[in-house]
Design a protein around this motif. Structure first.
Motif, PDB file in Angstrom:
ATOM      1  N   UNK A  50       7.289  61.577  46.525  1.00 52.51           N
ATOM      2  CA  UNK A  50       7.822  60.743  45.433  1.00 52.51           C
ATOM      3  C   UNK A  50       6.710  60.071  44.650  1.00 52.51           C
ATOM      4  N   UNK A  51       6.992  59.835  43.370  1.00 56.22           N
ATOM      5  CA  UNK A  51       6.092  59.076  42.509  1.00 56.22           C
ATOM      6  C   UNK A  51       6.797  57.770  42.153  1.00 56.22           C
ATOM      7  N   UNK A  52       6.020  56.685  42.067  1.00 56.78           N
ATOM      8  CA  UNK A  52       6.596  55.378  41.698  1.00 56.78           C
ATOM      9  C   UNK A  52       5.720  54.754  40.614  1.00 56.78           C
ATOM     10  N   UNK A  53       6.344  54.394  39.487  1.00 56.32           N
ATOM     11  CA  UNK A  53       5.634  53.620  38.467  1.00 56.32           C
ATOM     12  C   UNK A  53       6.603  52.640  37.840  1.00 56.32           C
ATOM     13  N   UNK A  54       6.083  51.702  37.044  1.00 56.47           N
ATOM     14  CA  UNK A  54       6.933  50.646  36.499  1.00 56.47           C
ATOM     15  C   UNK A  54       6.764  50.510  34.992  1.00 56.47           C
ATOM     16  N   UNK A  55       7.822  50.016  34.376  1.00 58.20           N
ATOM     17  CA  UNK A  55       7.794  49.733  32.933  1.00 58.20           C
ATOM     18  C   UNK A  55       8.636  48.485  32.709  1.00 58.20           C
ATOM     19  N   UNK A  56       8.107  47.517  31.959  1.00 52.15           N
ATOM     20  CA  UNK A  56       8.842  46.267  31.719  1.00 52.15           C
ATOM     21  C   UNK A  56      10.198  46.579  31.081  1.00 52.15           C
ATOM     22  N   UNK A  57      11.237  45.878  31.507  1.00 49.70           N
ATOM     23  CA  UNK A  57      12.557  46.124  30.911  1.00 49.70           C
ATOM     24  C   UNK A  57      12.518  45.689  29.437  1.00 49.70           C
ATOM     25  N   UNK A  58      13.424  46.233  28.647  1.00 44.38           N
ATOM     26  CA  UNK A  58      13.431  45.973  27.198  1.00 44.38           C
ATOM     27  C   UNK A  58      13.522  44.493  26.851  1.00 44.38           C
ATOM     28  N   UNK A  59      14.068  43.669  27.779  1.00 46.51           N
ATOM     29  CA  UNK A  59      14.203  42.238  27.497  1.00 46.51           C
ATOM     30  C   UNK A  59      13.102  41.420  28.200  1.00 46.51           C
ATOM     31  N   UNK A  60      12.028  42.080  28.621  1.00 45.10           N
ATOM     32  CA  UNK A  60      10.926  41.377  29.293  1.00 45.10           C
ATOM     33  C   UNK A  60       9.719  41.229  28.372  1.00 45.10           C
ATOM     34  N   UNK A  61       8.915  40.226  28.648  1.00 46.53           N
ATOM     35  CA  UNK A  61       7.622  40.018  27.967  1.00 46.53           C
ATOM     36  C   UNK A  61       7.773  40.171  26.449  1.00 46.53           C
ATOM     37  N   UNK A  62       8.680  39.365  25.917  1.00 42.27           N
ATOM     38  CA  UNK A  62       9.081  39.489  24.514  1.00 42.27           C
ATOM     39  C   UNK A  62       7.920  39.259  23.539  1.00 42.27           C
ATOM     40  N   UNK A  63       7.047  38.283  23.876  1.00 37.84           N
ATOM     41  CA  UNK A  63       5.947  37.996  22.938  1.00 37.84           C
ATOM     42  C   UNK A  63       5.015  39.207  22.833  1.00 37.84           C
ATOM     43  N   UNK A  64       4.735  39.816  23.985  1.00 37.78           N
ATOM     44  CA  UNK A  64       3.859  41.000  23.989  1.00 37.78           C
ATOM     45  C   UNK A  64       4.530  42.160  23.250  1.00 37.78           C
ATOM     46  N   UNK A  65       5.852  42.254  23.385  1.00 40.93           N
ATOM     47  CA  UNK A  65       6.589  43.320  22.693  1.00 40.93           C
ATOM     48  C   UNK A  65       6.474  43.140  21.172  1.00 40.93           C
ATOM     49  N   UNK A  66       6.662  41.885  20.734  1.00 41.50           N
ATOM     50  CA  UNK A  66       6.563  41.615  19.291  1.00 41.50           C
ATOM     51  C   UNK A  66       5.141  41.897  18.796  1.00 41.50           C
ATOM     52  N   UNK A  67       4.142  41.497  19.579  1.00 38.64           N
ATOM     53  CA  UNK A  67       2.749  41.745  19.172  1.00 38.64           C
ATOM     54  C   UNK A  67       2.441  43.227  19.095  1.00 38.64           C
ATOM     55  N   UNK A  68       3.001  43.982  20.035  1.00 37.30           N
ATOM     56  CA  UNK A  68       2.786  45.436  20.006  1.00 37.30           C
ATOM     57  C   UNK A  68       3.307  46.004  18.682  1.00 37.30           C
ATOM     58  N   UNK A  69       4.485  45.547  18.280  1.00 43.58           N
ATOM     59  CA  UNK A  69       5.064  46.071  17.030  1.00 43.58           C
ATOM     60  C   UNK A  69       4.258  45.634  15.817  1.00 43.58           C
ATOM     61  N   UNK A  70       3.679  44.422  15.901  1.00 40.09           N
ATOM     62  CA  UNK A  70       2.829  43.938  14.809  1.00 40.09           C
ATOM     63  C   UNK A  70       1.606  44.845  14.664  1.00 40.09           C
ATOM     64  N   UNK A  71       0.968  45.153  15.783  1.00 39.84           N
ATOM     65  CA  UNK A  71      -0.238  45.991  15.718  1.00 39.84           C
ATOM     66  C   UNK A  71       0.118  47.377  15.163  1.00 39.84           C
ATOM     67  N   UNK A  72       1.266  47.866  15.543  1.00 42.22           N
ATOM     68  CA  UNK A  72       1.705  49.179  15.045  1.00 42.22           C
ATOM     69  C   UNK A  72       1.883  49.123  13.522  1.00 42.22           C
ATOM     70  N   UNK A  73       2.539  48.055  13.055  1.00 47.04           N
ATOM     71  CA  UNK A  73       2.789  47.929  11.610  1.00 47.04           C
ATOM     72  C   UNK A  73       1.481  47.786  10.827  1.00 47.04           C
ATOM     73  N   UNK A  74       0.493  47.148  11.434  1.00 49.91           N
ATOM     74  CA  UNK A  74      -0.789  46.948  10.750  1.00 49.91           C
ATOM     75  C   UNK A  74      -1.709  48.164  10.914  1.00 49.91           C
ATOM     76  N   UNK A  75      -1.254  49.158  11.648  1.00 56.31           N
ATOM     77  CA  UNK A  75      -2.053  50.375  11.827  1.00 56.31           C
ATOM     78  C   UNK A  75      -3.236  50.169  12.754  1.00 56.31           C
ATOM     79  N   UNK A  76      -3.125  49.182  13.636  1.00 49.18           N
ATOM     80  CA  UNK A  76      -4.216  48.897  14.576  1.00 49.18           C
ATOM     81  C   UNK A  76      -3.949  49.661  15.870  1.00 49.18           C
ATOM     82  N   UNK A  77      -5.016  50.167  16.496  1.00 50.13           N
ATOM     83  CA  UNK A  77      -4.843  50.929  17.740  1.00 50.13           C
ATOM     84  C   UNK A  77      -4.139  50.043  18.778  1.00 50.13           C
TER      85      UNK A  77
END
Ligand SMILES: C[S@@+](CC[C@H](N)C(=O)[O-])C[C@H]1O[C@@H](n2cnc3c(N)ncnc32)[C@H](O)[C@@H]1O
Length: 291
Positions: free
Chosen positions: A156-183
């Motif tokens: 078996x393989x085990x890995x994790x991913x934050x649920x869609x309602x977790x770490x909201x500030x980081x989620x918003x920042x990720x989308x900001x960087x995407x919109x600004x074309x930043x890696x």
């Protein structure tokens, strides 16, 4: 020969090299990483004789605990950060564990000659763990497919991913960087729902029936839509956390735009509500190789 490191991987390596000496002491034993690492050992539950691959092993907490349980079996830890691996090796030496080795390399490039030379071969592992790192991978579906090939039948393989309602500030920042074309240093887009995470497992030919959602590890707080600008300002002030992850936002002229976009993203996530509750829980992707 391993592939040359991409700018993304060089960035990850420098972030974790810089953190290596302090990573194990950033929190007490009940901080998120130590707690999650203990849970991983429980979920991995290696039996004596088993072969375990700990991907993105960092300073080796999971690898070392699993090596004790797997003895006389063995554990291989892989990470891109040489400084973290050095900490892991020293810890193994201090406790006299001889059945664990730490290898430098990209965990998304394991079906390669360099990995084979290190003893990482197809159909070999009973358990593969990847704690707190899946979000950092650029080609997430490709990585799971390659890991599935390394598993033994029944493994078996085990890995994790934050649920869609977790770490909201980081989620918003990720989308900001995407919109600004930043890696982007991390990408939650393809793993922000149970369905998407399960489909990574099934898409790699793995059985997803052991999938579960973890406990909530921390209080993610509440983000008030009206105060999103001030929330952004506080985030930016947290230099220790911000440094490395969002350096490119720090360039002149970008912050004002980023703040504006952050407020819009928070509003979108709140979806008409005045505030958003942020959790700290994870989709636990457990994929079993049935055939
Ligand atoms: C948050 S740490 C997690 C370390 C450890 N698994 C734990 O739970 O404490 C993330 C780790 O992922 C590693 N990493 C990220 N992307 C990687 C890649 N493509 N290949 C190898 N290691 C990677 C980093 O160097 C870092 O050590």
């Amino acid at each position: 020969m391993a592939k040359p490191l991409t700018p993304h991987l060089l960035n990850i390596r420098s972030i974790y090299d810089a953190r290596a000496a302090t990573y194990d002491h950033e929190t007490g034993p009940d901080g998120f990483h130590p707690r999650q690492a203990r849970d991983y050992v429980k979920w991995a539950s290696p039996s004596p004789g088993c072969k375990l691959l700990d991907l993105a092993c960092g300073t080796g907490e999971i690898s070392l605990a699993c090596a004790r349980l797997a003895s006389p079996g063995m554990v291989i830890g892989v990470d891109i950060s040489p400084a973290s691996l050095e900490v892991a090796r020293q810890k193994a030496q201090q406790v006299g564990l001889g059945n664990v080795k730490f290898v430098e390399g990209d965990i998304a490039d394991l079906l390669s000659e360099w990995a084979e030379k290190e003893g990482i071969r197809q159909g070999m592992f009973d358990v593969i763990t990847c704690a707190s790192a899946f979000v950092l991978l650029e080609d997430q579906p490709g990585a799971v497919k390659s890991w599935a090939k390394l598993l033994k039948k029944g493994g078996k393989v085990i890995f994790d991913a934050a649920t869609g309602d977790s770490q909201i500030k980081a989620l918003a920042l990720e989308r900001v960087t995407e919109k600004l074309g930043i890696v982007r240093t991390y990408t939650r887009e393809g793993i922000d729902s149970e369905e998407k995470v399960r489909s990574l497992l099934t898409g790699a030919g793995l059985d997803d029936s052991e999938f579960f959602v973890s406990e909530n590890y921390e209080d993610g707080g509440v983000v008030v839509v009206e105060n999103a600008g001030a929330t952004f300002d506080d985030l930016v002030k947290e230099k220790k956390w911000f440094r490395g992850w969002y350096d490119e936002l720090d360039k002149p002229g970008r912050m004002v735009k980023a703040r504006e976009l952050f407020c819009k993203e928070i509003e979108k996530i709140a979806n008409g509500e005045k505030e958003v509750r942020s959790w700290w829980r994870f989709y636990m992707a457990v994929g079993r190789k049935i055939d």
